[in-house]
Design an enzyme around this catalytic site. Structure first.
Site, mmCIF file in Angstrom:
data_model
loop_
_atom_site.group_PDB
_atom_site.id
_atom_site.type_symbol
_atom_site.label_atom_id
_atom_site.label_comp_id
_atom_site.label_asym_id
_atom_site.label_seq_id
_atom_site.Cartn_x
_atom_site.Cartn_y
_atom_site.Cartn_z
ATOM 1 N N ASP A 56 50.344 41.694 34.814
ATOM 2 C CA ASP A 56 51.118 41.271 35.979
ATOM 3 C C ASP A 56 52.578 41.724 35.821
ATOM 4 O O ASP A 56 53.272 41.270 34.913
ATOM 5 C CB ASP A 56 51.030 39.745 36.112
ATOM 6 C CG ASP A 56 51.885 39.227 37.253
ATOM 7 O OD1 ASP A 56 52.285 40.035 38.114
ATOM 8 O OD2 ASP A 56 52.141 37.999 37.285
ATOM 9 N N ASP A 100 30.467 53.314 43.834
ATOM 10 C CA ASP A 100 29.842 52.000 43.763
ATOM 11 C C ASP A 100 28.445 51.989 44.408
ATOM 12 O O ASP A 100 28.282 52.445 45.546
ATOM 13 C CB ASP A 100 30.758 51.007 44.503
ATOM 14 C CG ASP A 100 30.379 49.570 44.277
ATOM 15 O OD1 ASP A 100 30.472 49.099 43.135
ATOM 16 O OD2 ASP A 100 29.986 48.903 45.263
ATOM 17 N N ASP A 147 37.700 54.078 42.689
ATOM 18 C CA ASP A 147 36.399 53.478 42.954
ATOM 19 C C ASP A 147 36.095 53.680 44.439
ATOM 20 O O ASP A 147 36.873 53.258 45.291
ATOM 21 C CB ASP A 147 36.451 51.977 42.622
ATOM 22 C CG ASP A 147 35.133 51.465 42.078
ATOM 23 O OD1 ASP A 147 34.100 51.753 42.701
ATOM 24 O OD2 ASP A 147 35.134 50.765 41.045
ATOM 25 N N ASP A 174 48.906 43.944 38.622
ATOM 26 C CA ASP A 174 49.377 44.842 39.685
ATOM 27 C C ASP A 174 49.754 46.219 39.141
ATOM 28 O O ASP A 174 49.709 46.461 37.936
ATOM 29 C CB ASP A 174 50.574 44.212 40.415
ATOM 30 C CG ASP A 174 51.635 43.719 39.448
ATOM 31 O OD1 ASP A 174 51.901 44.431 38.455
ATOM 32 O OD2 ASP A 174 52.178 42.616 39.665
ATOM 33 N N ASP A 232 31.164 44.014 35.286
ATOM 34 C CA ASP A 232 29.943 43.378 35.784
ATOM 35 C C ASP A 232 29.081 42.754 34.691
ATOM 36 O O ASP A 232 28.007 42.239 34.981
ATOM 37 C CB ASP A 232 29.083 44.403 36.536
ATOM 38 C CG ASP A 232 29.704 44.790 37.860
ATOM 39 O OD1 ASP A 232 30.453 43.976 38.433
ATOM 40 O OD2 ASP A 232 29.437 45.918 38.322
ATOM 41 N N ASN A 234 55.030 41.536 38.298
ATOM 42 C CA ASN A 234 56.068 40.880 39.114
ATOM 43 C C ASN A 234 56.033 39.348 39.030
ATOM 44 O O ASN A 234 56.680 38.665 39.810
ATOM 45 C CB ASN A 234 55.966 41.332 40.578
ATOM 46 C CG ASN A 234 54.716 40.802 41.259
ATOM 47 O OD1 ASN A 234 53.828 40.253 40.589
ATOM 48 N ND2 ASN A 234 54.638 40.946 42.564
HETATM 49 C C1 GLC Z 1 28.940 47.159 42.034
HETATM 50 C C2 GLC Z 1 30.232 46.665 41.448
HETATM 51 C C3 GLC Z 1 30.236 45.188 41.505
HETATM 52 C C4 GLC Z 1 30.147 44.763 42.942
HETATM 53 C C5 GLC Z 1 28.928 45.363 43.625
HETATM 54 C C6 GLC Z 1 29.044 45.262 45.105
HETATM 55 O O1 GLC Z 1 27.843 46.772 41.281
HETATM 56 O O2 GLC Z 1 30.419 47.173 40.167
HETATM 57 O O3 GLC Z 1 31.369 44.637 40.895
HETATM 58 O O4 GLC Z 1 30.086 43.379 43.023
HETATM 59 O O5 GLC Z 1 28.800 46.741 43.347
HETATM 60 O O6 GLC Z 1 30.063 46.110 45.570
HETATM 61 CA CA CA Z 2 51.564 40.553 40.257
#
Ligand code: GLC
Ligand code: CA
Length: 566
Positions: A30, A210, A107, A38, A339, A32
């Site tokens: 963090d 993802d 991502d 962040d 995860d 801030n």
């Molecule tokens: C992927 C991500 C996970 C998320 C899921 C839905 O498995 O790694 O964190 O909850 O997709 O987007």
């Molecule tokens: Ca922050």
């Protein structure tokens, strides 16, 4: 045609040589003082990240999001979440990272968006709204009273949500707030390509994609296998009918025009199917894949269904992927991410935290593939083990609790399982020092709980201790960088039937590596495999002082690891 440079599949590429550090932004640092990680915090730690010897950072989603699934519910694909910073700050971070030789991987979350995305808000206004078909809206069955089919979400619960105004349901294979995007609609695909171009033009170096194998749903959305208590219907969208068409389009229209890398996340993936996506050559759709199979050595498909840890199961999976991909495709190697619970608490031992952490690191990083390291893994963070249901922040934990109650489990039993299974275990703030809030934030209260072991387990303490896991990771990554045999060599496993030792060799142009890894605190008798004379090798890495490294037989110490180079 891509030409293989040698029989050993030595098809060199920067993404094969790279090592990636994964940041889950909310809990990293963090900057801030509002209690939430962040960009400013990340910028302040870039030198630390670089010092590990990694060459890239993958950011779990930084985008604007209501954070119902902590960023995996994107409300604006072209902007940074205000609690994390601004797009300007991101550009600064990108430039800084590049100047330090670190690539940046974003991502890409396009199986679904947030229900707060403009597209979805429009789509639910009326059936003739131009955005309506961006999502899967369907009439219910039985006069509208029942959802369109029997699908259930992966985060346990219904797979459909009813909208009164439209008198229709929308599909969400994850949380209610994550409506699935309809890639069958060419307009959606154009949007995705625009998003890819946006970030690539900004200078990012690739994407972790993802649940990308879920983006094509079978026509007519047929009912799923009725006995599935969660993710029912998945056989109708995992590796769905048009998946290769969609991924080829994204690649040919956009990705191949940039020097970028793609890593697809693929639950329930097997090597044979993976090869349809990642085989090198003109038809390759993704560079690598995150499969989950090696995350199942102590459970049945998901961490919530516990089984005793089984090393043979783990080795079988690793070896199978190493062998099946050899000379054809490239592995993505990981043992932790946001995860899954922390690996030392699962496959290692909290009692032998540092020793087993070193062993686990060696065991996977010495394989053929691109290693990924999750924030905190390098200092040996362990499971958070929250005692109360209310303390868990993850929607998946909350929903799984409800399902287990329905299945007849007692509250206490579920809370017990959650301590070892919940994703929240890996999502606690990174422990930087032994000061207030582990140095994660100057706020009174961090957004989430900090592991009680932070006074002992933290970056500052690890920096000072030359035998720390942190320093070991640095040595390991240096060794990988300096020894192409670790990157490109072939792989051969020894003592497959052992329930306690994981031993394998790597070979490249006469260079050899042998790594010996014990998964138990008990003493195990080890004998060098045929063809190896340890006295001729150099002990490159170990987690205990070794008196006689040349002895071809020895008794292992708890979670011992040794790596020899020849
Ligand atoms: C992927 C991500 C996970 C998320 C899921 C839905 O498995 O790694 O964190 O909850 O997709 O987007
Ligand atoms: Ca922050």
């Amino acid at each position: 045609m891509v030409i293989l440079l040698s029989a050993q599949g030595l098809n060199k590429h920067w993404y094969k040589e790279m090592v990636v550090y994964q940041i889950w932004p909310r809990s990293f640092c963090d900057g801030n003082g509002d209690g939430i990680g962040d960009l400013k915090g990340i910028i302040s730690k870039l030198d630390y990240i670089k010092s590990l010897g990694v060459t890239a950072i993958w950011f779990s989603p930084l985008f604007k999001s209501p954070q119902k699934d902590y960023g995996y519910d994107v409300a604006d694909y072209r902007d940074i979440a205000p609690e994390y910073g601004t797009l300007e700050e991101f550009k600064e971070l990108l430039e800084l990272a590049h100047s330090k030789g670190l690539k940046i991987i974003m991502d890409l979350v396009v199986n679904h968006s947030s229900d707060q995305h403009e597209w979805f808000k429009e789509s639910r206004k009326s059936e003739d709204n131009p955005y309506h078909d961006y999502y899967f809206w369907r009439k219910g069955r039985k006069g509208g009273k029942k959802p369109p089919n029997n699908w259930l979400s992966s985060f346990p619960g219904p797979g459909w949500e009813y909208d009164e105004k439209l008198d229709k349901y929308y599909l969400h294979v994850f949380a209610v707030e994550q409506p699935d995007l309809n890639h069958d609609n060419p307009k959606v695909r154009e949007e995705i390509k625009d998003i890819l171009r946006f970030w690539l033009d900004l200078g990012v170096d690739g994407f972790r994609e993802d649940v990308i194998t879920y983006i094509s749903k079978k026509d007519g959305l047929p009912n799923g296998f009725p006995l599935m208590p969660a993710a029912r219907g998945i056989e109708n969208y995992a590796n769905g009918p048009r998946i290769h068409e969609f991924l080829s389009e994204y690649k040919n229209d956009v990705l191949k025009h940039y020097d970028c890398v793609t890593i697809g996340e693929a639950p329930m993936m097997r090597p044979k199917v993976a090869l349809n996506y990642i085989t090198e050559g003109p038809d390759q759709e993704l560079n690598m894949m995150f499969h989950f199979q090696h995350m199942e050595a102590d459970c049945l498909f998901i961490e919530w269904v516990r089984r005793p840890f089984n090393l043979r199961k783990l080795k079988k999976v690793f070896t199978n992927w190493q062998n099946k991909l050899y000379g054809k495709a490239w592995n993505a190697l990981y043992i932790e991410n946001h995860d899954h619970p922390r690996i030392i608490s699962r496959y290692g031992s909290e009692k032998y935290r540092v020793e087993s952490g070193k062993m686990l690191a060696t065991m996977y990083i010495c394989q053929r593939g691109t290693p990924f390291i999750y924030q905190g893994q390098e200092i040996g963070m362990t499971n958070l083990e929250l005692p109360e249901l209310e303390m868990y922040a993850d929607v998946a934990t909350q929903n799984t609790y409800k399902l287990f109650r329905k299945l007849g489990f007692k509250h206490d039993k579920i809370m017990d399982i959650a301590k070892t299974a919940a994703r929240d275990n890996a999502r606690s703030p990174v422990q930087w020092n032994d000061q207030k809030n582990a140095g994660f934030t100057t706020a009174d209260k961090p957004w989430f709980y900090i592991n009680k072991n932070y006074t002992e387990v933290n970056v500052e303490a690890a920096e000072k201790d030359e035998n720390s896991l942190l320093h070991y990771y640095r040595k390991l990554l240096k060794l990988r960088k300096e020894n192409p045999v670790i990157i490109y060599g072939d792989y051969k496993e020894h003592y497959k039937r052992s329930k306690t030792l994981y031993v394998y060799e790597r070979n490249l142009n006469g260079k050899r590596l042998l790594t010996i890894n014990s998964f138990t605190e008990k003493p195990v008798k080890f004998k060098a495999p045929k063809g190896f004379d340890l006295s001729k090798g150099e002990l490159a890495l170990s987690n205990y002082p070794v008196d006689n490294p040349g002895a071809n037989e020895f008794i292992t110490k708890p979670y011992e690891t040794r790596t020899y180079l020849f």
